[in-house]
Design a protein around this motif. Structure first.
Motif, PDB file in Angstrom:
ATOM      1  N   UNK A 195      14.832 -33.820 -15.846  1.00  0.00           N
ATOM      2  CA  UNK A 195      14.661 -34.700 -14.692  1.00  0.00           C
ATOM      3  C   UNK A 195      15.449 -34.186 -13.498  1.00  0.00           C
ATOM      4  N   UNK A 196      16.657 -33.720 -13.743  1.00  0.00           N
ATOM      5  CA  UNK A 196      17.479 -33.189 -12.660  1.00  0.00           C
ATOM      6  C   UNK A 196      16.893 -31.898 -12.091  1.00  0.00           C
ATOM      7  N   UNK A 197      16.343 -31.058 -12.946  1.00  0.00           N
ATOM      8  CA  UNK A 197      15.705 -29.818 -12.480  1.00  0.00           C
ATOM      9  C   UNK A 197      14.513 -30.155 -11.590  1.00  0.00           C
ATOM     10  N   UNK A 198      13.704 -31.128 -12.008  1.00  0.00           N
ATOM     11  CA  UNK A 198      12.569 -31.544 -11.180  1.00  0.00           C
ATOM     12  C   UNK A 198      13.033 -32.093  -9.835  1.00  0.00           C
ATOM     13  N   UNK A 199      14.093 -32.872  -9.840  1.00  0.00           N
ATOM     14  CA  UNK A 199      14.632 -33.436  -8.605  1.00  0.00           C
ATOM     15  C   UNK A 199      15.107 -32.327  -7.662  1.00  0.00           C
ATOM     16  N   UNK A 200      15.806 -31.342  -8.195  1.00  0.00           N
ATOM     17  CA  UNK A 200      16.264 -30.216  -7.371  1.00  0.00           C
ATOM     18  C   UNK A 200      15.066 -29.478  -6.786  1.00  0.00           C
ATOM     19  N   UNK A 201      14.045 -29.244  -7.593  1.00  0.00           N
ATOM     20  CA  UNK A 201      12.852 -28.541  -7.102  1.00  0.00           C
ATOM     21  C   UNK A 201      12.178 -29.329  -5.986  1.00  0.00           C
ATOM     22  N   UNK A 259      22.986 -27.132  -0.004  1.00  0.00           N
ATOM     23  CA  UNK A 259      24.280 -27.149  -0.693  1.00  0.00           C
ATOM     24  C   UNK A 259      24.237 -28.145  -1.843  1.00  0.00           C
ATOM     25  N   UNK A 260      23.660 -29.319  -1.606  1.00  0.00           N
ATOM     26  CA  UNK A 260      23.532 -30.303  -2.679  1.00  0.00           C
ATOM     27  C   UNK A 260      22.735 -29.711  -3.852  1.00  0.00           C
ATOM     28  N   UNK A 261      21.632 -29.037  -3.541  1.00  0.00           N
ATOM     29  CA  UNK A 261      20.807 -28.435  -4.587  1.00  0.00           C
ATOM     30  C   UNK A 261      21.582 -27.380  -5.359  1.00  0.00           C
ATOM     31  N   UNK A 262      22.380 -26.600  -4.657  1.00  0.00           N
ATOM     32  CA  UNK A 262      23.178 -25.575  -5.315  1.00  0.00           C
ATOM     33  C   UNK A 262      24.211 -26.199  -6.246  1.00  0.00           C
ATOM     34  N   UNK A 263      24.861 -27.263  -5.811  1.00  0.00           N
ATOM     35  CA  UNK A 263      25.862 -27.933  -6.645  1.00  0.00           C
ATOM     36  C   UNK A 263      25.205 -28.530  -7.882  1.00  0.00           C
ATOM     37  N   UNK A 264      24.089 -29.194  -7.721  1.00  0.00           N
ATOM     38  CA  UNK A 264      23.409 -29.803  -8.867  1.00  0.00           C
ATOM     39  C   UNK A 264      22.897 -28.721  -9.821  1.00  0.00           C
ATOM     40  N   UNK A 265      22.376 -27.635  -9.281  1.00  0.00           N
ATOM     41  CA  UNK A 265      21.909 -26.533 -10.130  1.00  0.00           C
ATOM     42  C   UNK A 265      23.064 -25.932 -10.922  1.00  0.00           C
ATOM     43  N   UNK A 266      24.213 -25.769 -10.280  1.00  0.00           N
ATOM     44  CA  UNK A 266      25.392 -25.257 -10.984  1.00  0.00           C
ATOM     45  C   UNK A 266      25.798 -26.201 -12.110  1.00  0.00           C
ATOM     46  N   UNK A 267      25.775 -27.508 -11.852  1.00  0.00           N
ATOM     47  CA  UNK A 267      26.126 -28.484 -12.885  1.00  0.00           C
ATOM     48  C   UNK A 267      25.138 -28.429 -14.049  1.00  0.00           C
ATOM     49  N   UNK A 268      23.855 -28.259 -13.748  1.00  0.00           N
ATOM     50  CA  UNK A 268      22.846 -28.138 -14.811  1.00  0.00           C
ATOM     51  C   UNK A 268      23.122 -26.898 -15.643  1.00  0.00           C
ATOM     52  N   UNK A 269      23.413 -25.790 -14.966  1.00  0.00           N
ATOM     53  CA  UNK A 269      23.692 -24.536 -15.662  1.00  0.00           C
ATOM     54  C   UNK A 269      24.904 -24.694 -16.580  1.00  0.00           C
ATOM     55  N   UNK A 270      25.971 -25.354 -16.090  1.00  0.00           N
ATOM     56  CA  UNK A 270      27.173 -25.551 -16.899  1.00  0.00           C
ATOM     57  C   UNK A 270      26.880 -26.419 -18.126  1.00  0.00           C
ATOM     58  N   UNK A 271      26.075 -27.454 -17.944  1.00  0.00           N
ATOM     59  CA  UNK A 271      25.728 -28.304 -19.085  1.00  0.00           C
ATOM     60  C   UNK A 271      24.928 -27.541 -20.130  1.00  0.00           C
ATOM     61  N   UNK A 272      24.034 -26.663 -19.661  1.00  0.00           N
ATOM     62  CA  UNK A 272      23.252 -25.859 -20.606  1.00  0.00           C
ATOM     63  C   UNK A 272      24.137 -24.864 -21.343  1.00  0.00           C
ATOM     64  N   UNK A 273      25.187 -24.359 -20.687  1.00  0.00           N
ATOM     65  CA  UNK A 273      26.117 -23.426 -21.335  1.00  0.00           C
ATOM     66  C   UNK A 273      26.943 -24.120 -22.409  1.00  0.00           C
ATOM     67  N   UNK A 274      27.281 -25.377 -22.173  1.00  0.00           N
ATOM     68  CA  UNK A 274      28.068 -26.138 -23.154  1.00  0.00           C
ATOM     69  C   UNK A 274      27.281 -26.461 -24.406  1.00  0.00           C
TER      70      UNK A 274
END
Length: 74
Positions: free
Chosen positions: A13-19, A58-73
């Motif tokens: 859902x967050x990925x779709x929102x960023x897109x 910038x908001x999209x970049x921050x949210x994308x970074x957070x998504x990436x970090x969650x996927x790494x965890x």
């Protein structure tokens, strides 16, 4: 098709929102740039559109970074 976990659905859902935000920002920003040129708006108004677009990016970049970090965890 197997159903993913709730966390996977939330990430999707967050990925779709960023897109959506990225595409909408680009289309609106380009449209306002064109409109401003056609109507002869002052540079200070067009600069406000640039700042708004930059904020969305910038908001999209921050949210994308957070998504990436969650996927790494995971």
């Amino acid at each position: 098709m197997t159903g993913g976990s709730d966390q996977d659905r939330e990430l999707a859902r967050q990925v779709r929102l960023v897109a959506i935000v990225l595409v909408t920002t680009m289309v609106v920003w380009m449209g306002l740039q064109w409109l401003g040129g056609q109507m002869g708006w002052e540079a200070r108004y067009v600069f406000l559109f640039d700042l708004a677009a930059l904020a969305a990016f910038v908001w999209s970049l921050v949210v994308t970074y957070r998504i990436w970090r969650r996927r790494q965890e995971k």
